[in-house]
Design a protein around this motif. Structure first.
Motif, PDB file in Angstrom:
ATOM      1  N   GLY A  70      48.094 -46.009 -24.402  1.00 26.82           N
ATOM      2  CA  GLY A  70      47.537 -46.312 -23.091  1.00 26.82           C
ATOM      3  C   GLY A  70      46.273 -47.152 -23.184  1.00 26.82           C
ATOM      4  N   ARG A  71      45.411 -46.804 -24.150  1.00 24.40           N
ATOM      5  CA  ARG A  71      44.219 -47.629 -24.343  1.00 24.40           C
ATOM      6  C   ARG A  71      44.578 -49.045 -24.759  1.00 24.40           C
ATOM      7  NH1 ARG A  71      40.126 -43.615 -27.711  1.00 24.40           N
ATOM      8  NH2 ARG A  71      39.662 -42.173 -25.986  1.00 24.40           N
ATOM      9  N   ALA A  72      45.554 -49.160 -25.719  1.00 21.98           N
ATOM     10  CA  ALA A  72      45.920 -50.488 -26.203  1.00 21.98           C
ATOM     11  C   ALA A  72      46.591 -51.323 -25.121  1.00 21.98           C
ATOM     12  CB  ALA A  72      46.848 -50.355 -27.418  1.00 21.98           C
ATOM     13  N   VAL A  73      47.331 -50.676 -24.200  1.00 22.72           N
ATOM     14  CA  VAL A  73      48.080 -51.432 -23.199  1.00 22.72           C
ATOM     15  C   VAL A  73      47.249 -51.690 -21.948  1.00 22.72           C
ATOM     16  CG1 VAL A  73      50.112 -51.357 -21.698  1.00 22.72           C
ATOM     17  CG2 VAL A  73      50.299 -50.621 -24.069  1.00 22.72           C
ATOM     18  N   PHE A  74      46.453 -50.698 -21.530  1.00 24.23           N
ATOM     19  CA  PHE A  74      45.768 -50.796 -20.246  1.00 24.23           C
ATOM     20  C   PHE A  74      44.269 -51.039 -20.377  1.00 24.23           C
ATOM     21  CE2 PHE A  74      49.552 -48.179 -19.410  1.00 24.23           C
ATOM     22  CZ  PHE A  74      50.126 -48.930 -18.401  1.00 24.23           C
ATOM     23  N   VAL A  75      43.595 -50.359 -21.311  1.00 27.31           N
ATOM     24  CA  VAL A  75      42.129 -50.402 -21.343  1.00 27.31           C
ATOM     25  C   VAL A  75      41.627 -51.618 -22.093  1.00 27.31           C
ATOM     26  CG1 VAL A  75      40.060 -49.148 -22.050  1.00 27.31           C
ATOM     27  CG2 VAL A  75      42.025 -47.898 -21.145  1.00 27.31           C
ATOM     28  N   TRP A  76      42.089 -51.815 -23.316  1.00 22.05           N
ATOM     29  CA  TRP A  76      41.547 -52.882 -24.164  1.00 22.05           C
ATOM     30  C   TRP A  76      41.792 -54.270 -23.586  1.00 22.05           C
ATOM     31  CZ3 TRP A  76      43.654 -50.327 -29.236  1.00 22.05           C
ATOM     32  CH2 TRP A  76      42.870 -49.217 -29.533  1.00 22.05           C
ATOM     33  N   PRO A  77      42.980 -54.599 -22.995  1.00 20.38           N
ATOM     34  CA  PRO A  77      43.110 -55.917 -22.357  1.00 20.38           C
ATOM     35  C   PRO A  77      42.108 -56.150 -21.231  1.00 20.38           C
ATOM     36  CG  PRO A  77      45.276 -54.959 -22.731  1.00 20.38           C
ATOM     37  CD  PRO A  77      44.279 -53.895 -23.034  1.00 20.38           C
ATOM     38  N   PHE A  78      41.913 -55.123 -20.390  1.00 23.88           N
ATOM     39  CA  PHE A  78      40.947 -55.288 -19.306  1.00 23.88           C
ATOM     40  C   PHE A  78      39.523 -55.402 -19.845  1.00 23.88           C
ATOM     41  CE2 PHE A  78      44.522 -53.297 -17.057  1.00 23.88           C
ATOM     42  CZ  PHE A  78      44.662 -54.220 -16.018  1.00 23.88           C
ATOM     43  N   VAL A  79      39.214 -54.660 -20.905  1.00 25.05           N
ATOM     44  CA  VAL A  79      37.874 -54.782 -21.503  1.00 25.05           C
ATOM     45  C   VAL A  79      37.674 -56.183 -22.068  1.00 25.05           C
ATOM     46  CG1 VAL A  79      36.411 -53.951 -23.378  1.00 25.05           C
ATOM     47  CG2 VAL A  79      37.630 -52.321 -21.964  1.00 25.05           C
ATOM     48  N   GLY A  80      38.689 -56.696 -22.796  1.00 23.08           N
ATOM     49  CA  GLY A  80      38.577 -58.059 -23.310  1.00 23.08           C
ATOM     50  C   GLY A  80      38.486 -59.087 -22.195  1.00 23.08           C
ATOM     51  N   LEU A  81      39.302 -58.901 -21.128  1.00 21.65           N
ATOM     52  CA  LEU A  81      39.228 -59.815 -19.989  1.00 21.65           C
ATOM     53  C   LEU A  81      37.845 -59.795 -19.351  1.00 21.65           C
ATOM     54  CD1 LEU A  81      40.817 -61.688 -18.069  1.00 21.65           C
ATOM     55  CD2 LEU A  81      41.376 -59.648 -16.710  1.00 21.65           C
ATOM     56  N   TRP A  82      37.296 -58.563 -19.187  1.00 23.60           N
ATOM     57  CA  TRP A  82      35.966 -58.462 -18.594  1.00 23.60           C
ATOM     58  C   TRP A  82      34.901 -59.059 -19.514  1.00 23.60           C
ATOM     59  CZ3 TRP A  82      33.326 -57.261 -14.292  1.00 23.60           C
ATOM     60  CH2 TRP A  82      31.993 -56.939 -14.413  1.00 23.60           C
ATOM     61  N   ARG A  83      34.966 -58.760 -20.789  1.00 28.35           N
ATOM     62  CA  ARG A  83      33.883 -59.144 -21.695  1.00 28.35           C
ATOM     63  C   ARG A  83      33.923 -60.623 -22.047  1.00 28.35           C
ATOM     64  NH1 ARG A  83      33.406 -55.397 -26.795  1.00 28.35           N
ATOM     65  NH2 ARG A  83      32.891 -53.955 -25.090  1.00 28.35           N
ATOM     66  N   TYR A  84      35.130 -61.175 -22.270  1.00 32.36           N
ATOM     67  CA  TYR A  84      35.218 -62.537 -22.789  1.00 32.36           C
ATOM     68  C   TYR A  84      35.636 -63.572 -21.742  1.00 32.36           C
ATOM     69  CZ  TYR A  84      35.004 -60.019 -27.172  1.00 32.36           C
ATOM     70  OH  TYR A  84      34.598 -59.206 -28.191  1.00 32.36           O
ATOM     71  N   LEU A  86      35.494 -62.750 -17.655  1.00 33.63           N
ATOM     72  CA  LEU A  86      34.819 -62.588 -16.372  1.00 33.63           C
ATOM     73  C   LEU A  86      33.305 -62.671 -16.511  1.00 33.63           C
ATOM     74  CD1 LEU A  86      36.982 -59.767 -14.779  1.00 33.63           C
ATOM     75  CD2 LEU A  86      37.118 -62.223 -14.418  1.00 33.63           C
ATOM     76  N   VAL A  87      32.743 -62.018 -17.547  1.00 38.41           N
ATOM     77  CA  VAL A  87      31.281 -62.044 -17.711  1.00 38.41           C
ATOM     78  C   VAL A  87      30.778 -63.463 -17.988  1.00 38.41           C
ATOM     79  CG1 VAL A  87      29.375 -61.218 -19.129  1.00 38.41           C
ATOM     80  CG2 VAL A  87      31.144 -59.624 -18.389  1.00 38.41           C
ATOM     81  N   PRO A  88      31.371 -64.233 -18.959  1.00 38.96           N
ATOM     82  CA  PRO A  88      30.899 -65.628 -19.107  1.00 38.96           C
ATOM     83  C   PRO A  88      31.117 -66.474 -17.857  1.00 38.96           C
ATOM     84  CG  PRO A  88      32.121 -64.930 -21.051  1.00 38.96           C
ATOM     85  CD  PRO A  88      32.322 -63.872 -20.017  1.00 38.96           C
ATOM     86  N   LEU A  89      32.278 -66.273 -17.167  1.00 39.19           N
ATOM     87  CA  LEU A  89      32.518 -67.033 -15.945  1.00 39.19           C
ATOM     88  C   LEU A  89      31.488 -66.691 -14.877  1.00 39.19           C
ATOM     89  CD1 LEU A  89      34.376 -68.985 -14.453  1.00 39.19           C
ATOM     90  CD2 LEU A  89      35.776 -67.015 -13.761  1.00 39.19           C
ATOM     91  N   ALA A  90      31.157 -65.389 -14.741  1.00 41.71           N
ATOM     92  CA  ALA A  90      30.148 -64.990 -13.753  1.00 41.71           C
ATOM     93  C   ALA A  90      28.779 -65.553 -14.109  1.00 41.71           C
ATOM     94  CB  ALA A  90      30.099 -63.461 -13.666  1.00 41.71           C
TER      95      ALA A  90
END
Length: 374
Positions: A70-84, A86-90
């Motif tokens: 569950g972490r590998a499928v749901f959590v880690w992709p969203f964390v990577g999306l947020w960190r690499y 959304l945050v630089p884009l913001a």
């Protein structure tokens, strides 16, 4: 020496005497309940053991695996999306907004709106001063004159109104108030007192009638309903309830006693089965592991695995040395090519120092100063 008084020990409460009914039904009920409860308790203990085994061996590892998935499928992709993403884009959008919106607005406010506001404030102060002069020099004297005229007119109207009010008040008092007071004192008050006395008498008669009817109904209901119900409760329901309570209490105590005894029996059966399983399966497996598999494993480790590991380490060291030599050769070739194309690099010029580089022993014929050194 202990100066404190010892706390008194709680005295056991005396048990109430038991009746013959409880003593008569206790042993048969306990025997029957024990026969019925022992299989249930053994089955319950077996289910508990199976559940604990499944929880430790199957469910907990499966839950951890599902949690990791569950972490590998749901959590880690969203964390990577947020960190690499959304945050630089913001941050980029924030910097762009600061450059395109905030800086122009600050410039507009500082160099356009602020001077314009100061000019408007200066003009407003001038207009306010002019209006104040007009108010003080023109409107105030005119207002004072108008108020003097209105004050005189008001005084005249007040005197006329006071006379009119006195005449109207005298007429209203002697034409309306005095006759109304006389009618209330000599006509309405006596009639009201007579009516109130008659009403109190009627209420007293009605209350006496209702009280008599209520007492009669009370005694009729007591004789026909309460006394028979009380007799049924006292002589039938209470003894039957006490007997049922004794039976229920004995059945509950028998269930508890049988459950505890069944637990001991189940524990003994479980220990016997565990010991039997240990001597039939665990001990032979342990003996095979210690006597056969461990020496074989040691032989395989010493004869096969360790030489293979040493050979692999030797191959790794030789490979690393070859790669290091290749990198050094490439570095030397690149340096030769750079010197061939661009020439020798400029060597830094040696600057003659005025002071000695190292501290030397001072003598009478030498000095460390710039004027007197040799």
């Amino acid at each position: 020496m202990d100066l404190e008084k010892p706390s008194p020990q709680p005295q056991p409460q005396p048990q109430p005497p038991e009746g013959c009914l409880a003593v008569a039904i206790r042993i048969p009920v306990r025997i029957v309940v024990l026969v019925l409860v022992v299989p249930v308790r053994v089955l319950w203990d077996a289910l508990v053991v199976v559940g604990r085994f499944l929880n430790d061996v199957v469910l907990r590892p499966l839950g951890r695996a599902l949690l990791w998935i569950g972490r590998a499928v749901f959590v880690w992709p969203f964390v990577g999306l947020w960190r690499y993403l959304l945050v630089p884009l913001a941050k980029g959008l924030g910097w762009l907004g600061h450059v395109l919106v905030v800086v122009p607005l600050v410039w507009l406010y500082r160099y356009l709106l602020t001077p314009l506001g100061h000019a408007l404030a200066w003009g407003t102060r001038g207009i306010g001063a002019a209006l104040a002069w007009v108010y003080a020099r023109v409107l105030t004297p005119i207002g004072h004159g108008v108020m003097w005229v209105l004050r005189g007119v008001g005084t005249a109207f007040a005197a006329l109104g006071a006379g009119t009010y006195a005449v109207v008040a005298w007429l209203v008092r002697y034409l309306l108030v005095v006759p109304a007071v006389r009618v209330y004192e000599w006509v309405l008050a006596p009639v009201g007192r007579a009516i109130a006395w008659c009403a109190r008498g009627a209420v007293w008669c009605l209350s006496m009638l209702v009280t008599g009817v209520g007492v009669a109904l009370y005694w009729i209901a007591r004789v026909l309903l309460v006394l028979p119900a009380l007799a049924v409760w006292r002589w039938i329901l209470v003894p039957v309830g006490r007997a049922i309570a004794v039976v229920a209490r004995e059945i509950g105590e028998a269930l508890g006693h049988a459950w505890r005894i069944a637990g001991h029996i189940s524990l003994a059966v479980g220990r016997f089965l565990g010991t039997l399983f240990r001597w039939i399966f665990v001990e032979p497996v342990r003996w095979v592991y210690r006597t056969v598999l461990t020496p074989v494993g040691h032989v395989v480790r010493d004869a096969v695995l360790r030489p293979a590991a040493e050979a692999a380490r030797s191959v790794g060291r030789a490979t690393r040395q070859a790669l290091a030599a290749a990198r050094e050769s490439v570095r030397q070739a690149r340096a030769d090519f750079r010197r061939m194309v661009f020439g020798e690099p400029r060597q830094p010029q040696v600057v003659e120092r005025r002071e000695p580089e190292a501290r030397e022993t001072r003598t009478l014929g030498s000095s460390t100063t710039a004027l007197t050194k040799d």
